[in-house]
Each structure stands twice: as structure tokens, then as C-alpha cells.
Design a protein around this motif. Structure first.
Motif, PDB file in Angstrom:
ATOM      1  N   SER A   2       0.836  -1.196   0.000  1.00 38.76           N
ATOM      2  CA  SER A   2       0.000   0.000   0.000  1.00 38.76           C
ATOM      3  C   SER A   2       0.873   1.249   0.000  1.00 38.76           C
ATOM      4  N   ASN A   3       0.225   2.412  -0.103  1.00 40.26           N
ATOM      5  CA  ASN A   3       0.973   3.669  -0.177  1.00 40.26           C
ATOM      6  C   ASN A   3       1.804   3.918   1.078  1.00 40.26           C
ATOM      7  N   SER A   4       1.285   3.462   2.238  1.00 40.59           N
ATOM      8  CA  SER A   4       2.015   3.704   3.482  1.00 40.59           C
ATOM      9  C   SER A   4       3.320   2.925   3.518  1.00 40.59           C
ATOM     10  N   HIS A   5       3.474   1.935   2.630  1.00 39.72           N
ATOM     11  CA  HIS A   5       4.688   1.131   2.630  1.00 39.72           C
ATOM     12  C   HIS A   5       5.720   1.628   1.624  1.00 39.72           C
ATOM     13  N   LEU A   6       5.412   2.708   0.914  1.00 38.68           N
ATOM     14  CA  LEU A   6       6.297   3.127  -0.184  1.00 38.68           C
ATOM     15  C   LEU A   6       7.677   3.521   0.321  1.00 38.68           C
ATOM     16  N   PHE A   7       7.750   4.139   1.485  1.00 42.96           N
ATOM     17  CA  PHE A   7       9.031   4.651   1.952  1.00 42.96           C
ATOM     18  C   PHE A   7       9.688   3.752   2.988  1.00 42.96           C
ATOM     19  N   LEU A   8       9.123   2.567   3.186  1.00 45.42           N
ATOM     20  CA  LEU A   8       9.777   1.596   4.063  1.00 45.42           C
ATOM     21  C   LEU A   8      10.988   1.024   3.354  1.00 45.42           C
ATOM     22  N   THR A   9      12.056   0.766   4.091  1.00 48.61           N
ATOM     23  CA  THR A   9      13.192   0.088   3.457  1.00 48.61           C
ATOM     24  C   THR A   9      12.800  -1.367   3.241  1.00 48.61           C
ATOM     25  N   ALA A  10      13.227  -1.892   2.116  1.00 55.59           N
ATOM     26  CA  ALA A  10      12.892  -3.273   1.783  1.00 55.59           C
ATOM     27  C   ALA A  10      14.119  -4.150   1.993  1.00 55.59           C
ATOM     28  N   GLY A  11      13.897  -5.374   2.365  1.00 50.84           N
ATOM     29  CA  GLY A  11      15.040  -6.269   2.560  1.00 50.84           C
ATOM     30  C   GLY A  11      14.606  -7.649   2.985  1.00 50.84           C
ATOM     31  N   PHE A  12      15.596  -8.447   3.361  1.00 52.31           N
ATOM     32  CA  PHE A  12      15.327  -9.814   3.792  1.00 52.31           C
ATOM     33  C   PHE A  12      15.498  -9.917   5.299  1.00 52.31           C
ATOM     34  N   PRO A  13      14.775 -10.815   5.947  1.00 52.99           N
ATOM     35  CA  PRO A  13      14.929 -10.958   7.390  1.00 52.99           C
ATOM     36  C   PRO A  13      16.323 -11.464   7.744  1.00 52.99           C
ATOM     37  N   LYS A  14      16.920 -10.889   8.779  1.00 52.34           N
ATOM     38  CA  LYS A  14      18.249 -11.329   9.217  1.00 52.34           C
ATOM     39  C   LYS A  14      18.331 -11.130  10.725  1.00 52.34           C
ATOM     40  N   ALA A  15      18.832 -12.144  11.411  1.00 53.54           N
ATOM     41  CA  ALA A  15      18.966 -12.024  12.864  1.00 53.54           C
ATOM     42  C   ALA A  15      20.173 -11.153  13.179  1.00 53.54           C
ATOM     43  N   PRO A  16      20.074 -10.269  14.193  1.00 57.03           N
ATOM     44  CA  PRO A  16      21.230  -9.456  14.532  1.00 57.03           C
ATOM     45  C   PRO A  16      22.354 -10.338  15.051  1.00 57.03           C
ATOM     46  N   LEU A  17      23.554 -10.166  14.510  1.00 59.17           N
ATOM     47  CA  LEU A  17      24.748 -10.888  14.973  1.00 59.17           C
ATOM     48  C   LEU A  17      24.604 -12.407  14.809  1.00 59.17           C
ATOM     49  N   ASN A  18      23.834 -12.840  13.802  1.00 63.42           N
ATOM     50  CA  ASN A  18      23.546 -14.264  13.610  1.00 63.42           C
ATOM     51  C   ASN A  18      23.067 -14.896  14.917  1.00 63.42           C
ATOM     52  N   ASN A  19      22.205 -14.201  15.605  1.00 63.26           N
ATOM     53  CA  ASN A  19      21.716 -14.631  16.907  1.00 63.26           C
ATOM     54  C   ASN A  19      21.046 -15.993  16.793  1.00 63.26           C
ATOM     55  N   GLY A  20      21.399 -16.891  17.709  1.00 67.25           N
ATOM     56  CA  GLY A  20      20.778 -18.210  17.713  1.00 67.25           C
ATOM     57  C   GLY A  20      21.606 -19.266  17.017  1.00 67.25           C
ATOM     58  N   VAL A  21      22.583 -18.880  16.213  1.00 70.70           N
ATOM     59  CA  VAL A  21      23.469 -19.878  15.599  1.00 70.70           C
ATOM     60  C   VAL A  21      24.309 -20.509  16.700  1.00 70.70           C
ATOM     61  N   GLY A  22      24.876 -19.666  17.547  1.00 69.62           N
ATOM     62  CA  GLY A  22      25.605 -20.172  18.712  1.00 69.62           C
ATOM     63  C   GLY A  22      24.661 -20.265  19.900  1.00 69.62           C
ATOM     64  N   ARG A  23      24.423 -19.149  20.543  1.00 71.74           N
ATOM     65  CA  ARG A  23      23.470 -19.103  21.650  1.00 71.74           C
ATOM     66  C   ARG A  23      22.517 -17.943  21.404  1.00 71.74           C
ATOM     67  N   TYR A  24      21.352 -18.009  22.085  1.00 73.61           N
ATOM     68  CA  TYR A  24      20.390 -16.927  21.902  1.00 73.61           C
ATOM     69  C   TYR A  24      20.670 -15.816  22.902  1.00 73.61           C
ATOM     70  N   ILE A  25      20.790 -14.612  22.412  1.00 73.91           N
ATOM     71  CA  ILE A  25      21.021 -13.457  23.282  1.00 73.91           C
ATOM     72  C   ILE A  25      19.833 -12.523  23.126  1.00 73.91           C
ATOM     73  N   GLY A  26      19.124 -12.291  24.229  1.00 78.35           N
ATOM     74  CA  GLY A  26      17.974 -11.385  24.183  1.00 78.35           C
ATOM     75  C   GLY A  26      18.427  -9.991  23.783  1.00 78.35           C
ATOM     76  N   GLN A  27      17.663  -9.336  22.921  1.00 83.76           N
ATOM     77  CA  GLN A  27      18.118  -8.059  22.377  1.00 83.76           C
ATOM     78  C   GLN A  27      17.618  -6.849  23.168  1.00 83.76           C
ATOM     79  N   LEU A  28      16.686  -7.095  24.106  1.00 83.06           N
ATOM     80  CA  LEU A  28      16.197  -5.976  24.929  1.00 83.06           C
ATOM     81  C   LEU A  28      17.175  -5.771  26.076  1.00 83.06           C
ATOM     82  N   GLN A  29      17.773  -4.580  26.185  1.00 83.51           N
ATOM     83  CA  GLN A  29      18.754  -4.426  27.255  1.00 83.51           C
ATOM     84  C   GLN A  29      18.229  -3.634  28.450  1.00 83.51           C
ATOM     85  N   ARG A  30      17.345  -2.676  28.241  1.00 82.35           N
ATOM     86  CA  ARG A  30      16.770  -2.021  29.425  1.00 82.35           C
ATOM     87  C   ARG A  30      15.400  -1.438  29.101  1.00 82.35           C
ATOM     88  N   VAL A  31      14.643  -1.242  30.200  1.00 81.08           N
ATOM     89  CA  VAL A  31      13.267  -0.763  30.067  1.00 81.08           C
ATOM     90  C   VAL A  31      13.062   0.333  31.106  1.00 81.08           C
TER      91      VAL A  31
END
Lengths: 187, 319
Positions: A2-31
Motif C-alpha cells: 500500500s501507499n504507506s509502505h512506499l518509503f519503508l526500506t525493503a530487505g530480507f529478514p536477518k537475525a542481529p549478529l547471527n543470533n541463535g546460531v551459537g546461543r540466543y542473546i535477548g536483544q532488549l537491554q533495558r526498560v
């Protein structure tokens, strides 16, 4: 799309730092949970802090939780992720369960900016048997051939096979027989 | 109409109805003034997270360890995240005030050297165990790709270490990030043993190889010579290139298909825009097949448990 998606960056899903290949590291650090001690719109957050916050903290020891009371201001939750991005949600007039739900929602996020996925999967090697090239399935006899070739000039003319010839002969026979029998009945 | 006018005259709009529901006529001018002042001040430097009111360094350090699923010794981790520039800045400030400079705390420069040695050694052990047929020269290439300031800074940044490092300058430089990451590995080795530290290196550093093509790291300068030497060392016949097919000869889209044969068995196949190019590609292909680094290799095992690091260090040092 839709029009609201025109300016979204497009790409493929990728885990940060290949997270989960070795161990899973939660990405939320503080609240940071901000609320008012007396205002009605913070009622749900206050109830959440009284009864669920300790459980949340025990379940997620990797998240540093800050609680910040401020007088007569609306309640909110700010989440900070490992990559430096922040998430914000206004929890005004939300119930205790809703606050808990949104906090747990942040623990499942990677903090990456919202992206339009071109596909829901990605691979660096899309073909298992190899990419097609002009050499694939090429007749090796062509290596020694001298051009122009007689057979290779002009369109390919399909020659009938032995089975097709037999079928044709059989049909012809059937036609002849039926013609004979027709003649007999007329007489 | 007159009555209405009189009403307005007796109750002027400004100031009288304060606190009641009304158009906030002061709002826009206030925001404009604030914005003008902000423009006048010019662009501001980003403020580091540890200057915020809601910041508890001990809680942050604990959460960092828990996120990595490791038990850090608190003092070791604190030292690992303390950069040289921070101490220098503190001493400078003390001097300005008139206090004799001298701080009891130690920075992470020594720790980072030890951490670097550990990371280098473990990555070499991992690569030489998982790619046993690959010559040392190319293992060193892959190691250089994994263990350098750029890669380690990228990892430490994505672990959220930017906010935790104590240093003078903000934003944090690449070298500082990399040094702190090495020190954190050393801090873990000190707190819960070298094996745990090695496992963390495997999960964070080595796992950056997942889905990565290894052939760019394993391309020799002279493929034909390298292949000849390789076959000779393994007691096989010398390589023999054969042209499998040519397409589009004497055009700009020419494509040559060359196979490398040793004792009449095809050991490699390559394509190229000229016969020489195709031949060298075929040599590379033969070598990659022999070394198990080609595109059809098995994925690297990222859950692998290796022998203790000391044994590997001793075995590499002795010959």
C-alpha cells in the motif's frame, strides 16, 4: 503493497549478529517504566508494578528495569535494544495485563527498524544443482562438429515413431473394415 | 450583538480564563521560541546513556552478564569495560582541581592483550579442526577476516557494549570497542574458566562465518602451480586441462568450459571468458574440492566442543 509502505526500506529478514546460531542473546537491554503515583491513567501500570514487575524481572534477568514516578504525567514504557534503537509505547489507561503484554512484546523484538520483507526467507545459494549455463546438458558431439550442419539448419521436423506408424496402420485398417461392412448391409 | 460585545469587553480573553478549557494561545509562540533558541545553539553532541537519571551501572553490568548467559566476576568485568582514556581524563580533571593525580583503578589494556591471544588461539583451533585439509596459509586468511578491529567492534556494538564502556570520548571509537570486547572475553576466562570463554568466542565470533562463502579466502595467486604441488604431495598424477566446450568464440560473450583431469578422472571444472581464465578457475575448483571449502561443503558445526586450549597451544608450539 500500500501507499504507506512506499518509503519503508525493503530487505530480507536477518537475525542481529547471527543470533541463535551459537546461543540466543535477548536483544532488549533495558526498560524504563514511567508513571504517576496518583493519576487514574496510571492505574494499570501501578497495579502491574505492585504485582507483576518482580516476576517479569526474574524471568528476564538480562533486562535492566528502571521505574520512574513523575507527577501528573501520562504513563509510558521506553525499551532500549542492544543495537541502540529504542521502542516507545504510551500505556495510558491500559490494564495490568495489557502493560504486561506490551512489556513481553518488547522482549521478543530485535530492535531493528520496521522493514518491508521482500520474502519471508533468504538463502545465499538458491540453486542446489548449480546455475544454468550454456554448457549445461550440451551434447559433447557438438565439440567436433563442423558447421554448417545439415541436420541443424532449418526447423526440427518431427518423424513419426514406430508406435505411431503402427497406430496409424491400425486405424486405417479399421476404417477400411467399417467401409466394407457398411456396403454389405446396404445390399 | 451589542450585548455580546460588551461581554467581551468586561471579560477580556487574556489571562482571565487561565486553567479553563480554551485554545492555548501561548503554546505555538512558546514552541517557536524554544525552536529558535535550539537553532541558535547549533547541533548538539549526542549525550551518552550513562548521563541519564535512570542509570545504575551495577545493574547494567549484571544484566549484561545475564544476557550472555555467563557469570562474570563483577570487578573483572568492570575493569574490562574501563578504557585507558577514561583514567587519563579523570587524572587530568584531578590535576586541574589541584589534587595529586593517582587513581587506584586499572584499565583494560593489559586484559585486552591476553583476551586477544585467547581469541586468536581459539579461532585457529576451531578452523584447523573443522577444515583439517585446508593449508595453514588460508586458515590464517579466514582468521584475519574474523579477528580484526572492525569485526570485533561490530560484535561488541551489537551486544550493547557502547553504553557500558567507560571512556573519555563519545561516540566510542572502533578500536576502543574492539579492545573492550577482547577484555570481556579475558574477564570471562578469569571468572569462569577458559572453556566458557572459548564457547563465547565460538558463539559470537566464529558464528559470523555462517552462510559465508569461504572461497575468496582460499584463492591462491598461481592456482596451476598450487594444484601441481598439491597433487605431487598426495602422490597423484600431474593435472591435465581439457577443453569441455566453447560457446560464442571470438565474441565478447565467449565462454570456455575447462575440466582438470588427473589420471583420467575429472578433479575440477571451471568457466571463463578465455581458455586461460577457465583453466585457472578449474584449478581453483579442484583445490577447493580437495580442501573441502567449495560451495558444496557441509556447513560448519557451531555447537562443536573442542579440546582445552592449552593442549592445542602446546601441539602448535612443539613442531
Amino acid at each position: 503493497m500500500s501507499n504507506s509502505h512506499l518509503f519503508l526500506t525493503a530487505g530480507f529478514p536477518k537475525a542481529p549478529l547471527n543470533n541463535g546460531v551459537g546461543r540466543y542473546i535477548g536483544q532488549l537491554q533495558r526498560v524504563v517504566i514511567k508513571f504517576c503515583k496518583s493519576h487514574g491513567s496510571s492505574k494499570g501500570v501501578r497495579e502491574f508494578i505492585e504485582s507483576n514487575l518482580i516476576d517479569f524481572s526474574r524471568a528476564n534477568p538480562g533486562v535492566a528495569v528502571y521505574v520512574k514516578p513523575r507527577r501528573h504525567r501520562g504513563p509510558s514504557i521506553t525499551a532500549e535494544f542492544c543495537n541502540g534503537e529504542t521502542g516507545y509505547i504510551d500505556v495510558k489507561c491500559m490494564s495490568r495485563d495489557e502493560v504486561y503484554k506490551w512489556l513481553n512484546h518488547f522482549t521478543t523484538q530485535s530492535g531493528k527498524k520496521v522493514m518491508r520483507y521482500r520474502k519471508l526467507w533468504h538463502t545465499e545459494s538458491p540453486s542446489i544443482q548449480g546455475v544454468w549455463s550454456p554448457h549445461t546438458f550440451r551434447d559433447p558431439a557438438l565439440n567436433l562438429a563442423k558447421f554448417p550442419l545439415e541436420n541443424h539448419a532449418g526447423p526440427i521436423i518431427h518423424q513419426p515413431s514406430a508406435t505411431e506408424l503402427l497406430i496409424e496402420m491400425f486405424k486405417k485398417q479399421q476404417l477400411e473394415r467399417s467401409g466394407e461392412s457398411d456396403g454389405e448391409t446396404k445390399e | 450583538m451589542i450585548v455580546v460585545r460588551r461581554l467581551f469587553q468586561t471579560f477580556p480573553t487574556t489571562g482571565v480564563v487561565q486553567g479553563s478549557r480554551h485554545f492555548h494561545r501561548w503554546l505555538a509562540p512558546t514552541l517557536k521560541t524554544l525552536n529558535n533558541r535550539r537553532k541558535k545553539m547549533g547541533p548538539q553532541e549526542p549525550s551518552p546513556r550513562n548521563t541519564f537519571a535512570e542509570w545504575n551501572y551495577d545493574a547494567e553490568l549484571y544484566a549484561f552478564g545475564q544476557r550472555l548467559q555467563e557469570d562474570f566476576d563483577k570487578d573483572a568485568l568492570k575493569q574490562a569495560l574501563l578504557d585507558q582514556s577514561f583514567i587519563q581524563e579523570q587524572e587530568h580533571q584531578q590535576q586541574e582541581v589541584g589534587i595529586e593525580p593517582g587513581l587506584e583503578i586499572q584499565d583494560n589494556s593489559k586484559m585486552s592483550l591476553e583476551g586477544d591471544r585467547l581469541i586468536q588461539l581459539y579461532v585457529e583451533q576451531y578452523l584447523s579442526s573443522t577444515l583439517p585439509k585446508l593449508p595453514k596459509k588460508y586458515i590464517r586468511n579466514i582468521k584475519a577476516h574474523l579477528v580484526n578491529d572492525e569485526m570485533l567492534a561490530y560484535i561488541s556494538k551489537d551486544l550493547g557494549m557502547r553504553d557500558l564502556i567507560q571512556r573519555a570520548n563519545y561516540p566510542v571509537e572502533e578500536a576502543v570497542l574492539a579492545r573492550s570486547f577482547k577484555s570481556v572475553i579475558q574477564a570471562l576466562a578469569l571468572s569462569s574458566g577458559e572453556d566458557r570463554a572459548c564457547a563465547l568466542v565460538r558463539d559470537l565470533v566464529v558464528s559470523q562465518l555462517v552462510g559465508r562463502d569461504l572461497t575468496p579466502f582460499c584463492t591462491p595467486d598461481d592456482p596451476l602451480e598450487e594444484l601441481k604441488n598439491h597433487l605431487k604431495a598426495n602422490g597423484q598424477e600431474a593435472p591435465e586441462p581439457r577443453l569441455i566446450s566453447v560457446i560464442g568464440k571470438n565474441t565478447i560473450l565467449a565462454s570456455y568450459d575447462v575440466g582438470m583431469y588427473s589420471s583420467k578422472v575429472m578433479i575440477g571444472r571451471g568457466f571463463g571468458e578465455s581458455a586461460d581464465m577457465a583453466q585457472s578457475m578449474a584449478c581453483c575448483d579442484a583445490l577447493w574440492r580437495a580442501w573441502d571449502v567449495g560451495t558444496k561443503r557441509k556447513p560448519l558445526p557451531f555447537k562443536l566442543e573442542l579440546l582445552p586450549l592449552a593442549k592445542f597451544a602446546a601441539s602448535t608450539a612443539s613442531p
